[in-house]
Write a protein that holds these residues in place. Sequence first.
Motif, PDB file in Angstrom:
ATOM      1  N   VAL A   1      61.957 -14.426  13.969  1.00  0.00           N
ATOM      2  CA  VAL A   1      62.764 -14.672  12.769  1.00  0.00           C
ATOM      3  C   VAL A   1      61.916 -15.427  11.752  1.00  0.00           C
ATOM      4  O   VAL A   1      61.384 -16.511  12.051  1.00  0.00           O
ATOM      5  N   LEU A   2      61.798 -14.861  10.556  1.00  0.00           N
ATOM      6  CA  LEU A   2      60.974 -15.436   9.505  1.00  0.00           C
ATOM      7  C   LEU A   2      61.840 -15.855   8.322  1.00  0.00           C
ATOM      8  O   LEU A   2      62.417 -15.010   7.632  1.00  0.00           O
ATOM      9  N   VAL A   3      61.939 -17.162   8.135  1.00  0.00           N
ATOM     10  CA  VAL A   3      62.593 -17.711   6.944  1.00  0.00           C
ATOM     11  C   VAL A   3      61.492 -17.866   5.907  1.00  0.00           C
ATOM     12  O   VAL A   3      60.660 -18.761   5.999  1.00  0.00           O
ATOM     13  N   ASN A   4      61.448 -16.976   4.948  1.00  0.00           N
ATOM     14  CA  ASN A   4      60.276 -16.865   4.090  1.00  0.00           C
ATOM     15  C   ASN A   4      60.070 -18.071   3.184  1.00  0.00           C
ATOM     16  O   ASN A   4      61.011 -18.598   2.581  1.00  0.00           O
ATOM     17  N   ALA A   5      58.810 -18.483   3.093  1.00  0.00           N
ATOM     18  CA  ALA A   5      58.394 -19.630   2.280  1.00  0.00           C
ATOM     19  C   ALA A   5      57.788 -19.147   0.966  1.00  0.00           C
ATOM     20  O   ALA A   5      57.482 -17.965   0.806  1.00  0.00           O
ATOM     21  N   TRP A   6      57.584 -20.097   0.046  1.00  0.00           N
ATOM     22  CA  TRP A   6      56.972 -19.733  -1.237  1.00  0.00           C
ATOM     23  C   TRP A   6      55.898 -20.722  -1.677  1.00  0.00           C
ATOM     24  O   TRP A   6      55.149 -20.454  -2.599  1.00  0.00           O
ATOM     25  N   ASP A   7      55.801 -21.879  -1.014  1.00  0.00           N
ATOM     26  CA  ASP A   7      54.748 -22.831  -1.342  1.00  0.00           C
ATOM     27  C   ASP A   7      54.525 -23.743  -0.138  1.00  0.00           C
ATOM     28  O   ASP A   7      55.182 -23.594   0.903  1.00  0.00           O
ATOM     29  N   ALA A   8      53.596 -24.698  -0.282  1.00  0.00           N
ATOM     30  CA  ALA A   8      53.261 -25.568   0.847  1.00  0.00           C
ATOM     31  C   ALA A   8      54.449 -26.424   1.270  1.00  0.00           C
ATOM     32  O   ALA A   8      54.669 -26.641   2.470  1.00  0.00           O
ATOM     33  N   GLY A   9      55.231 -26.887   0.305  1.00  0.00           N
ATOM     34  CA  GLY A   9      56.377 -27.733   0.638  1.00  0.00           C
ATOM     35  C   GLY A   9      57.419 -26.989   1.453  1.00  0.00           C
ATOM     36  O   GLY A   9      57.911 -27.497   2.478  1.00  0.00           O
ATOM     37  N   SER A  10      57.761 -25.778   1.027  1.00  0.00           N
ATOM     38  CA  SER A  10      58.751 -25.006   1.780  1.00  0.00           C
ATOM     39  C   SER A  10      58.197 -24.602   3.143  1.00  0.00           C
ATOM     40  O   SER A  10      58.931 -24.553   4.139  1.00  0.00           O
ATOM     41  N   ALA A  11      56.893 -24.345   3.226  1.00  0.00           N
ATOM     42  CA  ALA A  11      56.275 -24.010   4.509  1.00  0.00           C
ATOM     43  C   ALA A  11      56.385 -25.179   5.484  1.00  0.00           C
ATOM     44  O   ALA A  11      56.670 -24.990   6.680  1.00  0.00           O
ATOM     45  N   GLN A  12      56.177 -26.379   5.000  1.00  0.00           N
ATOM     46  CA  GLN A  12      56.275 -27.555   5.870  1.00  0.00           C
ATOM     47  C   GLN A  12      57.702 -27.768   6.355  1.00  0.00           C
ATOM     48  O   GLN A  12      57.923 -28.154   7.507  1.00  0.00           O
ATOM     49  N   ILE A  13      58.669 -27.512   5.492  1.00  0.00           N
ATOM     50  CA  ILE A  13      60.079 -27.626   5.905  1.00  0.00           C
ATOM     51  C   ILE A  13      60.384 -26.623   7.018  1.00  0.00           C
ATOM     52  O   ILE A  13      61.031 -26.946   8.017  1.00  0.00           O
ATOM     53  N   ILE A  14      59.931 -25.399   6.849  1.00  0.00           N
ATOM     54  CA  ILE A  14      60.181 -24.364   7.851  1.00  0.00           C
ATOM     55  C   ILE A  14      59.490 -24.701   9.167  1.00  0.00           C
ATOM     56  O   ILE A  14      60.059 -24.522  10.246  1.00  0.00           O
TER      57      ILE A  14
ATOM     58  N   GLY B   1      58.832 -27.719  10.228  1.00  0.00           N
ATOM     59  CA  GLY B   1      59.585 -28.841  10.794  1.00  0.00           C
ATOM     60  C   GLY B   1      60.909 -28.422  11.406  1.00  0.00           C
ATOM     61  O   GLY B   1      61.417 -29.084  12.318  1.00  0.00           O
ATOM     62  N   ALA B   2      61.463 -27.313  10.928  1.00  0.00           N
ATOM     63  CA  ALA B   2      62.735 -26.817  11.458  1.00  0.00           C
ATOM     64  C   ALA B   2      62.551 -25.999  12.729  1.00  0.00           C
ATOM     65  O   ALA B   2      63.536 -25.571  13.331  1.00  0.00           O
ATOM     66  N   GLY B   3      61.304 -25.768  13.125  1.00  0.00           N
ATOM     67  CA  GLY B   3      61.050 -25.027  14.353  1.00  0.00           C
ATOM     68  C   GLY B   3      60.520 -23.626  14.158  1.00  0.00           C
ATOM     69  O   GLY B   3      60.482 -22.847  15.112  1.00  0.00           O
ATOM     70  N   GLY B   4      60.117 -23.295  12.940  1.00  0.00           N
ATOM     71  CA  GLY B   4      59.567 -21.970  12.688  1.00  0.00           C
ATOM     72  C   GLY B   4      58.320 -21.721  13.518  1.00  0.00           C
ATOM     73  O   GLY B   4      57.529 -22.629  13.759  1.00  0.00           O
ATOM     74  N   GLN B   5      58.144 -20.477  13.928  1.00  0.00           N
ATOM     75  CA  GLN B   5      56.974 -20.106  14.721  1.00  0.00           C
ATOM     76  C   GLN B   5      55.840 -19.552  13.862  1.00  0.00           C
ATOM     77  O   GLN B   5      54.675 -19.565  14.275  1.00  0.00           O
TER      78      GLN B   5
END
Length: 259
Positions: free
Chosen positions: A22-35, A37-41
Amino acid sequence: MNNQLEQARKFHELHRSGTPLVLVNAWDAGSAQIIQGAGGQVIATGSWSVAAAHGYDDGEKLPFDLVLSNLQRISQSVDLPVTIDIESGYGPSPEIIKNNVLKVIECGAVGVNIEDQKIHEPGLYPVEEQVLRITAVREAGVDTSIPLFINARTDIFFETPSAEHGEAHLEAALQRAHAYAEAGAHGIFVPGLCNEELIARLCQQSSLPVNVMVSPDSPSLQRLASLGVARISYGPRPYLILMDALKQAAVRALALQEL
C-alpha cells in the motif's frame, strides 16, 4: 550504492499478489517523513501532487531539474526505498528517457512509474513504441547495476468511463502487460480500473504484478487483496485531502479577522 541496491531488492520482494503493497503517495521530503513515521514500507511520489506542490500543472509541466532535486531531498530524508513517477519519461526518444532515468537512479530512486499516455497530444503510444521506451528504462538500471523496479502504467482504463469498461479494455491491457513484461517491466499499473471482475481476471492472466489506484469507486483494500492485487496506490488523494483541510483552516482563521 550498497544501501540503494538493498532497497531495490527489498522493493521487488514487496510485490506479492494478494498481499498488496500500500502506497500513500508523497510529494516532498516532509510528506515522505510523515509516511515513513506512520509505518510506510516504501515512499512513492505521484506526479500530480509533486507538480501541484510546486505550483505547476501535471503533464510534465514541472521542470525536470525540479523533479530531480525534489527526489534527491526525499531520498536523503528517509530510510525507505523510493520510487518516482516520471510520467511519460520526460523525453521524446528512448535515448533521452534512458539519460533521464540514469539521473533518477543517481538521485536515489529504486523504482519508476512510466506511462503510455502521450503528454502533448491525445491518445496512447503504440505498443511497439512504448516497448522501446520501457527498454530504455531497463537499460538504465542495467548500466547502474541497480535492479530498478519498472512499473509500466497503461492509461487504457482512463480513456473511457469506468461503467463502460469491458472485455475489449481487458484484452488491450493484457496485450500491453505482456509486451511491457517482455521489454523488462516488473509491474503493470492500471489507474481507472474499478470493476472487480476485470481486476480479478487481470490479476489472474497478467504475468506482471498488478497495481491499482484508489478512487471513490474502488473496492475496499481488503477486497482488492482478495482479488489478487499486488500494489495499491493512493495517487493525488492524500495531497488533495490535506490541501482541503488547509483551505478550511485558512477560511476559519481569516473569518475571525472580520469579526
